[in-house]
Motif scaffolding. Sequence first.
Motif, PDB file in Angstrom:
ATOM      1  N   SER D  79      45.364  81.023  96.342  1.00  0.00           N
ATOM      2  CA  SER D  79      46.532  80.673  96.437  1.00  0.00           C
ATOM      3  C   SER D  79      47.755  81.371  97.396  1.00  0.00           C
ATOM      4  O   SER D  79      48.734  80.693  96.890  1.00  0.00           O
ATOM      5  CB  SER D  79      47.398  79.818  95.070  1.00  0.00           C
ATOM      6  OG  SER D  79      46.182  79.195  94.651  1.00  0.00           O
ATOM      7  N   GLU D  81      49.558  80.611 100.516  1.00  0.00           N
ATOM      8  CA  GLU D  81      49.533  79.769 101.766  1.00  0.00           C
ATOM      9  C   GLU D  81      49.412  80.107 103.106  1.00  0.00           C
ATOM     10  O   GLU D  81      48.725  80.194 103.367  1.00  0.00           O
ATOM     11  CB  GLU D  81      50.553  79.393 101.182  1.00  0.00           C
ATOM     12  CG  GLU D  81      50.176  77.986 102.648  1.00  0.00           C
ATOM     13  CD  GLU D  81      51.565  76.869 102.352  1.00  0.00           C
ATOM     14  OE1 GLU D  81      51.992  76.572 102.100  1.00  0.00           O
ATOM     15  OE2 GLU D  81      51.923  75.579 104.034  1.00  0.00           O
TER      16      GLU D  81
ATOM     17  N   CYS E  80      48.541  75.650  90.824  1.00  0.00           N
ATOM     18  CA  CYS E  80      48.537  74.296  91.889  1.00  0.00           C
ATOM     19  C   CYS E  80      49.605  73.438  90.856  1.00  0.00           C
ATOM     20  O   CYS E  80      49.351  72.204  91.111  1.00  0.00           O
ATOM     21  CB  CYS E  80      47.143  73.629  91.594  1.00  0.00           C
ATOM     22  SG  CYS E  80      47.004  72.561  92.982  1.00  0.00           S
TER      23      CYS E  80
ATOM     24  N   ASN F 115      41.758  71.911  92.200  1.00  0.00           N
ATOM     25  CA  ASN F 115      42.476  73.326  92.901  1.00  0.00           C
ATOM     26  C   ASN F 115      42.181  73.744  94.286  1.00  0.00           C
ATOM     27  O   ASN F 115      43.382  73.836  94.651  1.00  0.00           O
ATOM     28  CB  ASN F 115      43.106  74.368  91.474  1.00  0.00           C
ATOM     29  CG  ASN F 115      43.587  73.891  90.556  1.00  0.00           C
ATOM     30  OD1 ASN F 115      44.103  74.280  89.449  1.00  0.00           O
ATOM     31  ND2 ASN F 115      43.650  72.317  90.362  1.00  0.00           N
ATOM     32  N   LYS F 116      41.657  74.479  94.153  1.00  0.00           N
ATOM     33  CA  LYS F 116      41.156  75.324  95.878  1.00  0.00           C
ATOM     34  C   LYS F 116      40.890  74.150  97.217  1.00  0.00           C
ATOM     35  O   LYS F 116      41.044  74.708  97.753  1.00  0.00           O
ATOM     36  CB  LYS F 116      39.943  76.052  95.373  1.00  0.00           C
ATOM     37  CG  LYS F 116      39.780  76.958  94.083  1.00  0.00           C
ATOM     38  CD  LYS F 116      41.379  77.852  94.369  1.00  0.00           C
ATOM     39  CE  LYS F 116      41.686  78.602  93.160  1.00  0.00           C
ATOM     40  NZ  LYS F 116      42.838  78.818  93.006  1.00  0.00           N
ATOM     41  N   GLU F 119      44.593  73.567  97.711  1.00  0.00           N
ATOM     42  CA  GLU F 119      44.789  75.163  98.539  1.00  0.00           C
ATOM     43  C   GLU F 119      44.363  74.731 100.136  1.00  0.00           C
ATOM     44  O   GLU F 119      45.395  74.783 100.590  1.00  0.00           O
ATOM     45  CB  GLU F 119      44.438  75.794  97.822  1.00  0.00           C
ATOM     46  CG  GLU F 119      45.115  76.117  96.446  1.00  0.00           C
ATOM     47  CD  GLU F 119      46.780  76.270  96.205  1.00  0.00           C
ATOM     48  OE1 GLU F 119      47.293  76.594  96.838  1.00  0.00           O
ATOM     49  OE2 GLU F 119      46.897  76.305  95.115  1.00  0.00           O
TER      50      GLU F 119
END
Lengths: 130, 130, 130, 130, 130, 130
Positions: D79, D81, E80, F115-116, F119
């Motif tokens: 996660s 970014e 998330c 969730n991924k 992201e």
Amino acid sequence: MKIFKPIKENEAKGRVKQIFKDIKKTRNITKIPNFWRSLAHNPDTLQRTWQNLKQIMKKGALDAVTKELIYVAVSITNSCEYCTRSHTFAAKKKGATDQMIKEMIDVVGLANQNNKLVESYHVEVDKIYK
Amino acid sequence: MKIFKPIKENEAKGRVKQIFKDIKKTRNITKIPNFWRSLAHNPDTLQRTWQNLKQIMKKGALDAVTKELIYVAVSITNSCEYCTRSHTFAAKKKGATDQMIKEMIDVVGLANQNNKLVESYHVEVDKIYK
Amino acid sequence: MKIFKPIKENEAKGRVKQIFKDIKKTRNITKIPNFWRSLAHNPDTLQRTWQNLKQIMKKGALDAVTKELIYVAVSITNSCEYCTRSHTFAAKKKGATDQMIKEMIDVVGLANQNNKLVESYHVEVDKIYK
Amino acid sequence: MKIFKPIKENEAKGRVKQIFKDIKKTRNITKIPNFWRSLAHNPDTLQRTWQNLKQIMKKGALDAVTKELIYVAVSITNSCEYCTRSHTFAAKKKGATDQMIKEMIDVVGLANQNNKLVESYHVEVDKIYK
Amino acid sequence: MKIFKPIKENEAKGRVKQIFKDIKKTRNITKIPNFWRSLAHNPDTLQRTWQNLKQIMKKGALDAVTKELIYVAVSITNSCEYCTRSHTFAAKKKGATDQMIKEMIDVVGLANQNNKLVESYHVEVDKIYK
Amino acid sequence: MKIFKPIKENEAKGRVKQIFKDIKKTRNITKIPNFWRSLAHNPDTLQRTWQNLKQIMKKGALDAVTKELIYVAVSITNSCEYCTRSHTFAAKKKGATDQMIKEMIDVVGLANQNNKLVESYHVEVDKIYK
């Protein structure tokens, strides 16, 4: 698979043999741990990782015990058993007491809980912390 | 959503008001940070979390600065920005220098790298560490 | 507990039996791995997971070896030993060499380290990357 | 806090200035990204991280694009970014197409799902994978 | 980068348009959320993800609210934000109360803390749990 | 290392003995699980953790089974085998069926995948969710 079997100490040659010698001397140990024997499959990785570790873990503004405790705290958070056990061992060898380790564990537990409470409530950073 | 908006200090009543008072006094601050104002949606959670934190983070075999640095190391590993910023702030207030924080960050980076090298090679725990 | 014991191949019936047959044929193997025998407790899950995997892992703009290496990289990052071992096996079967695997591991270690350095310093995204 | 503000390029001196020059030349860019400007608070960290990255990410048994895609896959899983955006940018500059990136993303999603199915059922490693 | 910009609803064609229609009808909403508009860059991914979600999240032995709360609990653990916010919204729409959400958050915090205490002490699985 | 060996029940004294008694009574079990015997190295930690758990896991707006399922979902996401096994056991003891557990697992797999994907595409939070 072969790359998952640690290389034997007596099979080490050239650069790997030199690094193994340095590890034993620096760490004051007589046997090379599995971690370094595994990395030896890739001499560049072995050398880079050992150099990084020597540079980073030596006494600085933080003493060596504190650095080992921080290392263990990260390893617990990442659920890496080998890393937790080997660096708890290192921390004790450098002077950490059982009480210090237990207090570190409490902080790790607390931080993991509060990290998730922060995520849950989507807490915005206060101005004072920026 | 409403539960994601921190409660205002002047809206705090009863038990929440008492805890807010204790936080300001213990921390020597004049404004309640967003984290505690968010937890206040659930007074039991606020009280439990604050009591846990006071018990765990106080000086013991580890000094208060070391505990804050361990807390930050966990928070970085969990990618929690609020937690990293607020406890780096706390660490500095309790005496951590910039150099100490930078060395902590280096250990965190190294541990995260080596944790993954250990996982990659499925390194078995050496007997000496058990 | 029962749901944690893989179903035996000769106990598979109906839809599960059909999927097991397809797995063996597609993968060119003679025994169903534990993963699929575990999912078989829930035929919908087995079917959905197998269909997803077949659709995603087939050669496209990325070749099948690259996809397996990416799969392993994620599994190392998640500390999933079964996943790492089974997909390293798959990668080698599809043509990955030991050297390719070792280089993938180095990238995984580096990325995990740098990810944490980024979190530590709260690095803002440069305009050029948006 | 000061250590969270990237150093300005025109404030770089000595070793940091040299490394900034090498980064711009190697990457063929005209501005130093925030990541390197943040690490510059700690010249040892900057130098070590840049050297590690140059050594690991160069073409080997895996080509440079594949390495960047693996780097991004890890960063998504963590996660991060900044890491995802900057290395997706790098991957595209080195030749990755949109289709390659989208397929990488699908593998990352699948691996994350299946990793958790494996953990859920406590799947034991099949002998063939050891 | 282009693949990071959600596709506009009025630009959707063919299969994507059909799925958007189904999402709006099933969810009883008038605008397609950013998540689905992003996946639309890859129609196979959009279709597979939407089908998986419809199959998994529908009422079964667990009611739809409980499933949403479990989804949110995982998303908090993975940090998330989008996932936490969108599925908290879904949970409330399906009947979850603020009190239910706050209790879920407490369990998530507790589990994250205790998970790390378990890792710290390398607790072996008791026979009764196998 | 000594702190990694659970304390024996018949060696428990004073406060630890009292808490062990309360655990057996509350849980209706005859042997103290390894988790609590490990925490007993640190009586404060044992007491705090047991009190937190009793307060949080009791029936509220969410019933006790739902809370256990949420606990397991977090533990799977964190790859904590002990936690998954012990709380799946607890969930079943409180009334969870195999079908409920399997559906929970499906949600956990789906959430981890999505969730991924979120992201990957850097999906911005829709206004409606804020």
